[in-house]
Each structure stands twice: as structure tokens, then as C-alpha cells.
Enzyme design. Sequence first.
Site, PDB file in Angstrom:
ATOM      1  CE  LYS A   9      11.114  59.563 -24.854  1.00 25.63           C
ATOM      2  NZ  LYS A   9       9.819  58.982 -24.407  1.00 25.63           N
ATOM      3  NE  ARG A  54      10.995  55.751 -30.017  1.00 24.11           N
ATOM      4  CZ  ARG A  54      10.677  56.989 -29.644  1.00 24.11           C
ATOM      5  NH1 ARG A  54      11.555  57.953 -29.691  1.00 24.11           N
ATOM      6  NH2 ARG A  54       9.485  57.230 -29.192  1.00 24.11           N
ATOM      7  NE  ARG A 102       2.037  64.003 -25.543  1.00 27.05           N
ATOM      8  CZ  ARG A 102       3.015  63.164 -25.762  1.00 27.05           C
ATOM      9  NH1 ARG A 102       4.215  63.376 -25.255  1.00 27.05           N
ATOM     10  NH2 ARG A 102       2.808  62.075 -26.458  1.00 27.05           N
ATOM     11  NE  ARG A 119       3.178  63.093 -30.202  1.00 21.18           N
ATOM     12  CZ  ARG A 119       4.179  62.551 -29.523  1.00 21.18           C
ATOM     13  NH1 ARG A 119       4.927  63.288 -28.728  1.00 21.18           N
ATOM     14  NH2 ARG A 119       4.426  61.269 -29.646  1.00 21.18           N
ATOM     15  NE  ARG A 170       3.407  56.884 -28.848  1.00 20.90           N
ATOM     16  CZ  ARG A 170       2.846  57.974 -28.319  1.00 20.90           C
ATOM     17  NH1 ARG A 170       1.549  58.205 -28.477  1.00 20.90           N
ATOM     18  NH2 ARG A 170       3.578  58.811 -27.633  1.00 20.90           N
TER      19      ARG A 170
HETATM   20  P1  AP5 Z   1       6.172  64.152 -22.250  1.00 23.39           P
HETATM   21  O1  AP5 Z   1       7.270  64.925 -21.644  1.00 23.39           O
HETATM   22  O2  AP5 Z   1       5.510  64.702 -23.468  1.00 23.39           O
HETATM   23  O3  AP5 Z   1       6.642  62.642 -22.466  1.00 23.39           O
HETATM   24  P2  AP5 Z   1       7.641  61.998 -23.499  1.00 23.39           P
HETATM   25  O4  AP5 Z   1       8.471  61.004 -22.787  1.00 23.39           O
HETATM   26  O5  AP5 Z   1       8.359  63.055 -24.274  1.00 23.39           O
HETATM   27  O6  AP5 Z   1       6.586  61.232 -24.376  1.00 23.39           O
HETATM   28  P3  AP5 Z   1       6.372  61.112 -25.917  1.00 23.39           P
HETATM   29  O7  AP5 Z   1       5.001  60.539 -26.088  1.00 23.39           O
HETATM   30  O8  AP5 Z   1       6.672  62.394 -26.637  1.00 23.39           O
HETATM   31  O9  AP5 Z   1       7.410  60.059 -26.282  1.00 23.39           O
HETATM   32  P4  AP5 Z   1       7.391  59.174 -27.466  1.00 23.39           P
HETATM   33  O10 AP5 Z   1       8.671  58.518 -27.276  1.00 23.39           O
HETATM   34  O11 AP5 Z   1       6.245  58.292 -27.636  1.00 23.39           O
HETATM   35  O12 AP5 Z   1       7.214  60.226 -28.680  1.00 23.39           O
HETATM   36  P5  AP5 Z   1       8.227  60.726 -29.795  1.00 23.39           P
HETATM   37  O13 AP5 Z   1       7.770  62.057 -30.206  1.00 23.39           O
HETATM   38  O14 AP5 Z   1       9.627  60.545 -29.356  1.00 23.39           O
HETATM   39  O15 AP5 Z   1       5.064  63.891 -21.117  1.00 23.39           O
HETATM   40  C1  AP5 Z   1       3.835  63.261 -21.431  1.00 23.39           C
HETATM   41  C2  AP5 Z   1       2.691  63.983 -20.694  1.00 23.39           C
HETATM   42  O16 AP5 Z   1       2.811  63.768 -19.282  1.00 23.39           O
HETATM   43  C3  AP5 Z   1       2.678  65.495 -20.888  1.00 23.39           C
HETATM   44  O17 AP5 Z   1       1.338  65.938 -20.935  1.00 23.39           O
HETATM   45  C4  AP5 Z   1       3.386  66.043 -19.626  1.00 23.39           C
HETATM   46  O18 AP5 Z   1       2.906  67.332 -19.265  1.00 23.39           O
HETATM   47  C5  AP5 Z   1       3.025  64.997 -18.577  1.00 23.39           C
HETATM   48  N1  AP5 Z   1       4.103  64.736 -17.617  1.00 23.39           N
HETATM   49  C6  AP5 Z   1       5.456  64.723 -17.860  1.00 23.39           C
HETATM   50  N2  AP5 Z   1       6.128  64.398 -16.738  1.00 23.39           N
HETATM   51  C7  AP5 Z   1       5.194  64.184 -15.780  1.00 23.39           C
HETATM   52  C8  AP5 Z   1       5.273  63.831 -14.393  1.00 23.39           C
HETATM   53  N3  AP5 Z   1       6.469  63.624 -13.782  1.00 23.39           N
HETATM   54  N4  AP5 Z   1       4.119  63.689 -13.706  1.00 23.39           N
HETATM   55  C9  AP5 Z   1       2.900  63.900 -14.317  1.00 23.39           C
HETATM   56  N5  AP5 Z   1       2.757  64.250 -15.619  1.00 23.39           N
HETATM   57  C10 AP5 Z   1       3.906  64.380 -16.345  1.00 23.39           C
HETATM   58  O19 AP5 Z   1       7.964  59.669 -30.938  1.00 23.39           O
HETATM   59  C11 AP5 Z   1       6.758  59.606 -31.647  1.00 23.39           C
HETATM   60  C12 AP5 Z   1       6.869  58.569 -32.761  1.00 23.39           C
HETATM   61  O20 AP5 Z   1       7.900  58.963 -33.684  1.00 23.39           O
HETATM   62  C13 AP5 Z   1       7.259  57.162 -32.321  1.00 23.39           C
HETATM   63  O21 AP5 Z   1       6.133  56.416 -31.927  1.00 23.39           O
HETATM   64  C14 AP5 Z   1       7.916  56.623 -33.596  1.00 23.39           C
HETATM   65  O22 AP5 Z   1       6.939  56.220 -34.545  1.00 23.39           O
HETATM   66  C15 AP5 Z   1       8.637  57.828 -34.147  1.00 23.39           C
HETATM   67  N6  AP5 Z   1      10.024  57.952 -33.657  1.00 23.39           N
HETATM   68  C16 AP5 Z   1      10.545  58.953 -32.891  1.00 23.39           C
HETATM   69  N7  AP5 Z   1      11.855  58.741 -32.644  1.00 23.39           N
HETATM   70  C17 AP5 Z   1      12.159  57.565 -33.264  1.00 23.39           C
HETATM   71  C18 AP5 Z   1      13.356  56.796 -33.362  1.00 23.39           C
HETATM   72  N8  AP5 Z   1      14.506  57.184 -32.763  1.00 23.39           N
HETATM   73  N9  AP5 Z   1      13.306  55.634 -34.063  1.00 23.39           N
HETATM   74  C19 AP5 Z   1      12.167  55.218 -34.685  1.00 23.39           C
HETATM   75  N10 AP5 Z   1      11.002  55.903 -34.629  1.00 23.39           N
HETATM   76  C20 AP5 Z   1      11.003  57.068 -33.924  1.00 23.39           C
END
Ligand code: AP5
Length: 217
Positions: free
Chosen positions: A13, A88, A127, A161, A172
Amino acid sequence: AVLILLGPPGAGKGTQARMLQEKYGLVQLSTGDLLRAAVAAGTEAGKQAKAVMDAGGLVSDEIVIAILKDRMNDADCRNGVILDGFPRTTVQAKALDGLLASTGQRINAAISLEVNDSAMVTRISGRSTCADCGEGYHDTFKPPMPGEVCTKCGGETLTRRADDRAETVASRLEAYHAQTAPLIAYYQEAGVLKSVDAMAEISSVATQMSSVVETIL
Ligand code: AP5
Ligand code: ZN
């Protein structure tokens, strides 16, 4: 335009949102980034969010909705946003519907990034992120320049992270399946759901994303 990116942790994402931001001038709005900034700043919301995030759970709807609303009010968000990691939960999705209705906006597309859980641990554990410009990297799939130097800005500090550990990834993914996956049906019913194959390589996912975006802009 309002675009939602739906998908489990590690689906890509953030990677895709940053590319769409550059290409189409929409603003990437990541609740994960906003929460990490709140944690770093030591705000009251940040203090409450930290323990939950480290454990891989979801931060309370109340905190997340407040943070999101606050950011959506900023002037730069008026031309269009890419919501990365929000909503979410069904409560968050309904709050978003209410917020958009009150400002005369609507959701143009909710794009579901479809992946297998098995790939997620590898993606997340490899990552890193540039501390200077926020560009994302992967040890294998998108390596930085030699010496861990950011290809984009030349920054020399790549960070990992706190929640990118194998133990936390499992929680997660569990939170995703229990609380977030039902939103796929929610947006299907709303008639705005699009799906992309996010198991493909980064550039191919980007091509699929662009074709969706070009149908709505
Ligand atoms: P990346 O693009 O970083 O993936 P992502 O989907 O953004 O993953 P996240 O881990 O950031 O999502 P998340 O939902 O867990 O974290 P968030 O910060 O939202 O890609 C991942 C890796 O793969 C990278 O190294 C990239 O280079 C590689 N890659 C990408 N595409 C690829 C491909 N096609 N092929 C190969 N490699 C690839 O949330 C973190 C925490 O915050 C949550 O756990 C929760 O506690 C809290 N939080 C955030 N939003 C909310 C909400 N709305 N409600 C409640 N809690 C929330
Ligand atoms: Zn950089």
C-alpha cells in the site's frame, strides 16, 4: 478524488501510494505514518497508540478517526487523497462515509491489493525506510544503493520499523483478517471495489494501479 488502498500488512500500500502521489498529485494519507509521527512527538494519542502498535493490534477507532479527520481538513488534501491503511474497521468506514458526505466528496475507488499471507513475512522483514525522504526499500525486491544509500535523495540513514518483527507480523495479519478484510465486501456493495494482483512485481502492480486510477480521474 478519494482513493482507498485496502490490503494486509506488507501488501504494498505504502509503496504504491507514494508512486501514485508523484504521478497524479494526489496526497498520500497513511494513518500508520500519522500514528508513528504521534508516537515520535509523544502526544497523548501517540502514548496510547504505541503499545497497541508494538503488539500488532489495531489502535482504537476513536484515536484513528480523530487523527484522520484532522489531516483531511488540511488545504493540500482538497484536490484528492489516497487513503493508505484507513479505514481498517467497519466503524472507520462509516465514519469516513459521514465525513465525505459532509464535505460533498465521495469514494471514487477502493482498490484491494490481493496477496498471499505467506509472502507477507518476507516482504515485511526485508523492509527499510529512508529517514530523510520516506522512500521505502526492500533488501531483496527493491534494494537501496550500495552502502544503504537512498536512491532518491542520497540519504544515508535507513530505518526499520519497531513493529516489523516476525512475532508482530502474525498479530497484524490476524487483525487484518478479523477486522479489515470485511471491508472488501463493504466496498463491493458500495460499487467502488477494484482488485489488483499485488503478488506481481512492484512495477507491474503500479501499471495495474494506474489503469484503475485513470478510469476515475
Ligand atoms: P509496503 O509498501 O511498505 O507495504 P504496506 O502495505 O504499506 O505495509 P505496511 O506494513 O506499512 O502496512 P500496515 O498496514 O501493517 O502498516 P501501517 O503503517 O498502515 O511494502 C512492504 C515491503 O515489501 C517493502 O519493503 C516494499 O519495498 C516491498 N514490496 C512492496 N510491493 C512489493 C511487490 N509487489 N513485490 C515485492 N516486494 C514488494 O500500520 C501500522 C500499525 O498502525 C498497525 O498495525 C496499527 O497498529 C496502526 N494503524 C494504522 N492505521 C490504523 C487504522 N486505520 N486503524 C487502527 N490502527 C491503525
Ligand atoms: Zn531518501
